[in-house]
Motif scaffolding. Sequence first.
Motif, PDB file in Angstrom:
ATOM      1  N   ARG A  32     -53.286  33.743  -6.641  1.00  0.00           N
ATOM      2  CA  ARG A  32     -54.405  34.134  -5.774  1.00  0.00           C
ATOM      3  C   ARG A  32     -55.235  32.922  -5.369  1.00  0.00           C
ATOM      4  N   LEU A  39     -60.851  38.188  -4.855  1.00  0.00           N
ATOM      5  CA  LEU A  39     -60.390  39.451  -5.438  1.00  0.00           C
ATOM      6  C   LEU A  39     -60.468  40.578  -4.409  1.00  0.00           C
ATOM      7  N   LEU A  53     -58.187  44.538 -10.683  1.00  0.00           N
ATOM      8  CA  LEU A  53     -57.607  43.204 -10.536  1.00  0.00           C
ATOM      9  C   LEU A  53     -58.250  42.215 -11.499  1.00  0.00           C
ATOM     10  N   LEU A  71     -48.726  44.225  -6.681  1.00  0.00           N
ATOM     11  CA  LEU A  71     -49.155  42.832  -6.765  1.00  0.00           C
ATOM     12  C   LEU A  71     -48.128  41.908  -6.121  1.00  0.00           C
TER      13      LEU A  71
END
Length: 203
Positions: A32, A39, A53, A71
């Motif tokens: 990420r 997020l 998350l 995901l």
Amino acid sequence: MVSRPSLETATASDPDRFVEPLELGKRVKEIRLAKGWTLEEVGKRTGIARSTLSKIENDQVSPSFTIVQKLINGLEMDLPQLFVEASEHSIAGRRDITRKGKGEPHPTATYEHELLNYSISRKKMVPFKTTVRARSFAEFKEWVRHDGEEFLLVLQGKINFFSELYEPIELKEGDSVYYDATMGHAVVSLSLKDAEILWVVAR
């Protein structure tokens, strides 16, 4: 040992069961941040709540296969990118058998992975069989890359193997390639039918 709560916990007979990859939360956060996403952005891409998350990234919950699949798709990652060995462990005498067609399914937009021998944790190798759906490199939004080295063997059909530092090369049934998996790579099928390959990721 204190067990973590499980999201959508499944029973042994439930097809939604999932053997969690090592360091899942750490890997999700790394990917990420590498993409520069918040997020909130990941939540929109995956359909998973921000609070959930956050718990996954902080190793506070153990997600099911369904959530892990969201995901993988939302973070635009591929299955091997999840499997990162946490530390060195020496455990002798282990064995696990996967019967034909009984592996753990992990379908993506470009590949249909079947994770083999998934019951053993902290493996030095992660084997899986893959049906290659992709027919063009353009179907990949970016290179697939992850830690470790990787071995690929063509089981059926013909593929085009793309790698970041080399020219694409055609491989047919029985051909194999071994490469550094931190180098971007991708595979497309050149056969009328989807090609099948065996992949082994090693740390």
